[in-house]
Every structure is written in C-alpha cells, then in structure tokens.
Enzyme design. Structure first.
Site, PDB file in Angstrom:
ATOM      1  N   ALA A   1      35.632  -9.697   2.840  1.00  0.00           N
ATOM      2  CA  ALA A   1      34.868 -10.470   1.850  1.00  0.00           C
ATOM      3  C   ALA A   1      35.534 -10.426   0.481  1.00  0.00           C
ATOM      4  O   ALA A   1      35.642  -9.363  -0.136  1.00  0.00           O
ATOM      5  CB  ALA A   1      33.443  -9.909   1.753  1.00  0.00           C
TER       6      ALA A   1
ATOM      7  N   LYS B   1      39.265 -16.114  -2.696  1.00  0.00           N
ATOM      8  CA  LYS B   1      40.702 -16.119  -2.378  1.00  0.00           C
ATOM      9  C   LYS B   1      41.430 -17.385  -2.821  1.00  0.00           C
ATOM     10  O   LYS B   1      42.553 -17.649  -2.400  1.00  0.00           O
ATOM     11  CB  LYS B   1      40.869 -15.942  -0.875  1.00  0.00           C
TER      12      LYS B   1
ATOM     13  N   SER C   1      47.408  -9.110   0.991  1.00  0.00           N
ATOM     14  CA  SER C   1      48.132 -10.375   1.087  1.00  0.00           C
ATOM     15  C   SER C   1      49.583 -10.197   0.660  1.00  0.00           C
ATOM     16  O   SER C   1      49.893  -9.374  -0.199  1.00  0.00           O
ATOM     17  CB  SER C   1      47.456 -11.417   0.181  1.00  0.00           C
TER      18      SER C   1
ATOM     19  N   TYR D   1      43.784 -13.631  -8.586  1.00  0.00           N
ATOM     20  CA  TYR D   1      43.512 -13.365  -7.156  1.00  0.00           C
ATOM     21  C   TYR D   1      44.510 -12.331  -6.643  1.00  0.00           C
ATOM     22  O   TYR D   1      44.126 -11.299  -6.086  1.00  0.00           O
ATOM     23  CB  TYR D   1      43.611 -14.655  -6.329  1.00  0.00           C
TER      24      TYR D   1
ATOM     25  N   LYS E   1      44.213  -8.073  -5.367  1.00  0.00           N
ATOM     26  CA  LYS E   1      44.742  -7.449  -4.149  1.00  0.00           C
ATOM     27  C   LYS E   1      45.602  -6.239  -4.505  1.00  0.00           C
ATOM     28  O   LYS E   1      45.531  -5.185  -3.879  1.00  0.00           O
ATOM     29  CB  LYS E   1      45.566  -8.456  -3.341  1.00  0.00           C
TER      30      LYS E   1
ATOM     31  N   PHE F   1      50.593 -12.754   5.790  1.00  0.00           N
ATOM     32  CA  PHE F   1      51.410 -13.846   5.286  1.00  0.00           C
ATOM     33  C   PHE F   1      50.535 -15.098   5.330  1.00  0.00           C
ATOM     34  O   PHE F   1      49.440 -15.047   4.715  1.00  0.00           O
ATOM     35  CB  PHE F   1      52.753 -13.862   6.045  1.00  0.00           C
TER      36      PHE F   1
ATOM     37  N   ASN G   1      45.195 -25.183   0.883  1.00  0.00           N
ATOM     38  CA  ASN G   1      46.247 -24.693   1.769  1.00  0.00           C
ATOM     39  C   ASN G   1      46.828 -25.827   2.614  1.00  0.00           C
ATOM     40  O   ASN G   1      46.153 -26.827   2.906  1.00  0.00           O
ATOM     41  CB  ASN G   1      45.707 -23.577   2.686  1.00  0.00           C
ATOM     42  N   LEU G   2      48.056 -25.635   3.037  1.00  0.00           N
ATOM     43  CA  LEU G   2      48.821 -26.692   3.709  1.00  0.00           C
ATOM     44  C   LEU G   2      48.194 -27.186   4.997  1.00  0.00           C
ATOM     45  O   LEU G   2      47.950 -28.400   5.160  1.00  0.00           O
ATOM     46  CB  LEU G   2      50.249 -26.182   3.994  1.00  0.00           C
TER      47      LEU G   2
ATOM     48  N   PHE H   1      54.718 -30.262  -2.118  1.00  0.00           N
ATOM     49  CA  PHE H   1      54.956 -29.768  -3.482  1.00  0.00           C
ATOM     50  C   PHE H   1      56.377 -29.203  -3.609  1.00  0.00           C
ATOM     51  O   PHE H   1      56.629 -28.030  -3.411  1.00  0.00           O
ATOM     52  CB  PHE H   1      53.942 -28.671  -3.826  1.00  0.00           C
TER      53      PHE H   1
ATOM     54  N   ASP I   1      54.039 -21.251  -7.075  1.00  0.00           N
ATOM     55  CA  ASP I   1      54.589 -21.158  -5.713  1.00  0.00           C
ATOM     56  C   ASP I   1      55.911 -20.383  -5.717  1.00  0.00           C
ATOM     57  O   ASP I   1      56.740 -20.583  -6.619  1.00  0.00           O
ATOM     58  CB  ASP I   1      54.851 -22.552  -5.144  1.00  0.00           C
TER      59      ASP I   1
HETATM   60  C1  WQD Z   1      52.004 -23.159   1.747  1.00  0.00           C
HETATM   61  C2  WQD Z   1      53.167 -24.072   1.384  1.00  0.00           C
HETATM   62  C3  WQD Z   1      52.942 -25.088  -0.783  1.00  0.00           C
HETATM   63  C4  WQD Z   1      49.507 -27.600   0.159  1.00  0.00           C
HETATM   64  C5  WQD Z   1      48.213 -19.005  -0.391  1.00  0.00           C
HETATM   65  C6  WQD Z   1      47.838 -17.757  -1.114  1.00  0.00           C
HETATM   66  C7  WQD Z   1      47.890 -16.591  -0.160  1.00  0.00           C
HETATM   67  C8  WQD Z   1      46.997 -16.888   1.003  1.00  0.00           C
HETATM   68  C9  WQD Z   1      47.481 -18.157   1.709  1.00  0.00           C
HETATM   69  C10 WQD Z   1      44.759 -16.090   0.673  1.00  0.00           C
HETATM   70  C11 WQD Z   1      53.609 -23.921  -0.083  1.00  0.00           C
HETATM   71  C12 WQD Z   1      52.923 -26.135   0.329  1.00  0.00           C
HETATM   72  C13 WQD Z   1      50.527 -26.672   0.246  1.00  0.00           C
HETATM   73  C14 WQD Z   1      49.802 -28.973  -0.018  1.00  0.00           C
HETATM   74  C15 WQD Z   1      52.143 -28.443   0.024  1.00  0.00           C
HETATM   75  N1  WQD Z   1      45.655 -17.057   0.576  1.00  0.00           N
HETATM   76  N2  WQD Z   1      51.824 -27.107   0.190  1.00  0.00           N
HETATM   77  N3  WQD Z   1      51.131 -29.345  -0.078  1.00  0.00           N
HETATM   78  O1  WQD Z   1      50.412 -20.820  -1.391  1.00  0.00           O
HETATM   79  O2  WQD Z   1      51.800 -19.831   0.510  1.00  0.00           O
HETATM   80  O3  WQD Z   1      49.550 -18.912   0.043  1.00  0.00           O
HETATM   81  O4  WQD Z   1      47.399 -19.213   0.737  1.00  0.00           O
HETATM   82  O5  WQD Z   1      44.876 -14.999   1.137  1.00  0.00           O
HETATM   83  O6  WQD Z   1      47.441 -15.440  -0.826  1.00  0.00           O
HETATM   84  O7  WQD Z   1      48.788 -17.531  -2.140  1.00  0.00           O
HETATM   85  O8  WQD Z   1      49.736 -21.152   1.035  1.00  0.00           O
HETATM   86  O9  WQD Z   1      49.037 -23.129   2.321  1.00  0.00           O
HETATM   87  O10 WQD Z   1      48.710 -23.136  -0.199  1.00  0.00           O
HETATM   88  O11 WQD Z   1      50.999 -23.344   0.738  1.00  0.00           O
HETATM   89  O12 WQD Z   1      53.334 -28.815  -0.030  1.00  0.00           O
HETATM   90  O13 WQD Z   1      48.918 -29.868  -0.125  1.00  0.00           O
HETATM   91  O14 WQD Z   1      52.745 -25.427   1.522  1.00  0.00           O
HETATM   92  O15 WQD Z   1      53.670 -25.541  -1.903  1.00  0.00           O
HETATM   93  O16 WQD Z   1      55.002 -24.090  -0.134  1.00  0.00           O
HETATM   94  P1  WQD Z   1      50.479 -20.213  -0.035  1.00  0.00           P
HETATM   95  P2  WQD Z   1      49.535 -22.733   0.968  1.00  0.00           P
END
Ligand code: WQD
Length: 344
Positions: free
Chosen positions: A84, A87, A127, A152, A156, A180, A201-202, A220, A300
């Site tokens: 919990a 994030k 993380s 955030y 951690k 990861f 997130n992606l 991005f 990033d």
């Molecule tokens: C992944 C890659 C983006 C969205 C984060 C937190 C980490 C964990 C996981 C909580 C990057 C690219 C993303 C988009 C894109 N969270 N991207 N277009 O930033 O590695 O990690 O989420 O625990 O702590 O930092 O994950 O999925 O946001 O991005 O190009 O619309 O995808 O630039 O390279 P990230 P992400």
C-alpha cells in the site's frame, strides 16, 4: 491446515491482488488491508474467481496510526507484505506532502506492529527507481542509491532506510524487493492493472489505445543512446513478480535470511526498448498500434534493467514469462474490462 496468516496491505491493488492469489493457492490464510484509495472493491470478486476463496478484507487506512493499531491489536500474522503506497511519479512531484505523509506514515505504523511481533516477516515493495540512472548496466543491488528524481522515489529510499535501521535495532526479519517494470495480468483475465484516469505507464496506455479508448501512443523520446533511440526498461510479468514475494516471505518464515534487511532486484535481466514493446504487443495480439514520437519525458532514465544474480542464486527465483506473454495477458485483461475508470 493453513501454512500461516499473512497480511497483504494494498491487497486489492495491482501487484497485491496477484500476490494474494498466489498466497491463497499455496494454502496461506490471507487478510487484505486496502482503503480503496487507488483501486476498486470488485478486485475482491476477481481474486475469488481465480482462487475459489474470498480472503478477508479490512477497509482500513494504514496511514492512520489509531486505525492501524486498532486493526492489528490482538492479531497474529506470520508475515506482512506491504504494497500500500501512492506510486504516481508525476503526481508526487505536484503533491509531495501527500506522498510523504501516506507512504511513510503507513510504513511506520506497520513497523510498530512488527517491532512488537519480531517473528513476523516483513516484505517491502520497493522500486528500481531508487537507482536513478545507474552508472553500470545491468543494475545490481550494490549499485549506488542516487538522489531521488521524485518524492515518490524518495519515499522508497527513505522507506528502505527506516526498515533497515529498525530491523537492525530490533532484530526484525525484513526484505525489500526492488521491482523493475511490472506489466501484464493473470492469464484468467479476472485480475489486472486498473489505472484510474489516463495511464501514465506504457503498457496500460498501449492496451487502452489499441482498444480505441485513447489516442495514439506517444513515444517519449527517440534520440536516446539505445539500439533504436527509444528508452530501455526491464518489463517483468506481474505473476512472476507475485511469485517472488512468496519465495521471499518463505525465506523469512524459515529464518533463512542473512541480515535484518535483505534487498533483491526483481526483473527479467533483459532490457527492452519502447519500440520493442510495441512490436511484442502487435506480434502477440495481432493488433496494430498507432503511435508517434514525442519529446522526452522529464525524469525518465535512458536505460534500466536488472542484474538477477542475487534473486536467482540466493532466492532461487527467476522470471519465467516472456514479454509476448505479458502483452497477450495485458490485452486479454483490457478486453475483459473495457472502458477505463472515469477520472475521479
Ligand atoms: C516506461 C517507458 C517512458 C508512457 C515508472 C516508475 C516506477 C514504477 C513503474 C511504480 C519509459 C515510456 C511511457 C507513454 C512512453 N512505478 N513511455 N509513452 O517510468 O520506467 O517507471 O513506472 O512503482 O517506479 O518510475 O515506467 O511505464 O511510465 O515508462 O514512451 O505514454 O515507456 O518514457 O521509457 P517507468 P513507464
């Protein structure tokens, strides 16, 4: 006969629910603590659908000291898995106090219980964010902790320090698991990721875009020093991640830990670019994804992927599922849930 009684905080969340399912499958008695601040009660139905059992659910805010004391008084737990926390990296920059108050107070409240019940193992959801842009790849647990890029990430880092010092002072059994990038969903499509609002997130953005719920994906950054110019991450299937929590918990229940706080990176050990993730999604689902390049996103890192030696050699755990399998499962989940939550 139960193997033990486990408290899973954030147990109706993404990784929490997948871990609850694996705990139930292994015969543990599971209590979920979740105040629904970032999930939906329906996840409980999903857990029951997968496991055929309905775990106990406490609707409690563990950032509230008195509510947590009341909930935990006279309770016996063999282990606590603490998911919990808030994030969202971007939100934490805009609302630092919300993150420090929630993420750190809930941790302190739980450690107060563990301190008075030292036989209770404590697993902390950390993380790879703590590494920032690591100097060397793949990233080992010995990599230096860089100044956090966001509140955030700082919660951690601070959280790990609070656990380490408390565990050392009080002889506790604790493990911090540095995730990861968790992706995918249970193959049953009964539980999965529930990003409320526009996914940051992606992978959830990919599946919502492919389902016609969002516009084209924006990549991005296309000029990173990587194979194809897009950033590299270590995408790990959420079920592999959930199974690692069981292994870590049983290490503590067996008193096999070698320090009051141990740390393990949880990844596949393989880096994938954003373009490679898109290719895996299209290959695994037969869906065509619309996307375009956009400027880099602030904060990033160029590349992050795990050195999995410790997890493999010490925990005896290795990720089993492929990126394609995670894409298939994420897409099946998206089809199962349809349109995203309306933004609160
Ligand atoms: C992944 C890659 C983006 C969205 C984060 C937190 C980490 C964990 C996981 C909580 C990057 C690219 C993303 C988009 C894109 N969270 N991207 N277009 O930033 O590695 O990690 O989420 O625990 O702590 O930092 O994950 O999925 O946001 O991005 O190009 O619309 O995808 O630039 O390279 P990230 P992400």
């Amino acid at each position: 006969m139960s193997k033990g009684r486990i408290l899973v905080t954030g147990g109706l969340g993404y990784i929490g629910a997948h871990t609850a399912v694996e705990l139930l499958a292994k015969g543990y008695d599971v209590v979920l603590a979740d105040n629904l601040s970032n999930t939906r009660k329906e996840v409980l139905e999903g857990i029951e659908a997968v496991s055929g059992q309905r775990p106990t659910w406490w609707n409690v805010d563990i950032a509230d000291p008195s509510a947590t004391r009341a909930a935990l008084s006279e309770q016996h737990f063999d282990g606590i898995i603490h998911f919990a926390a808030y994030k969202a990296v971007g939100e934490s920059v805009a609302e630092p106090l919300k993150y420090y108050q929630n993420n750190l107070t809930s941790l302190v409240n739980l450690l107060a219980y563990v301190q008075s019940h030292p036989s209770c193992g404590f697993i902390f959801s950390s993380s790879c964010t703590v590494y920032g842009q690591a100097d060397d790849l793949p990233i080992t647990e010995a990599a230096p902790i860089k100044p956090a890029e966001s509140p955030y990430g700082n919660t951690k880092q601070i959280g790990e320090e609070v656990i380490k010092e408390t565990a050392q002072a009080k002889g506790l059994k604790t493990i911090a698991l540095r995730y990861f990038n968790p992706i995918g969903a249970h193959h049953s499509a009964s539980i999965g990721e529930l990003p409320l609002g526009v996914p940051q997130n992606l992978v959830p953005f990919i599946t919502q875009s492919a389902a016609g719920l969002r516009g084209p994906l924006q990549i991005f950054g296309q000029d990173y020093p990587t194979a194809d110019g897009t950033a590299v991450r270590d995408y790990i299937h959420v079920v592999d991640l959930a199974l690692a929590h069981i292994v870590a918990l049983e290490r503590l229940m067996d008193n096999a830990q070698e320090a009051p706080m141990e740390v393990f990176n949880l990844g596949t050990g393989k880096g994938s670019t954003v373009l490679e993730v898109i290719q895996a999604f299209e290959r695994a689902t037969g869906q065509k994804l619309a996307w375009s390049y956009a400027p880099r996103r602030a904060g990033d890192v160029v590349a992050a992927y795990a050195d999995t030696t410790r997890a493999t050699q010490v925990l005896g755990w290795t990720a089993q599922k492929s990126l394609d399998e995670a894409m298939r499962d994420a897409w099946a989940w998206q089809l199962a849930i349809g349109a995203p939550e309306k933004e609160a």
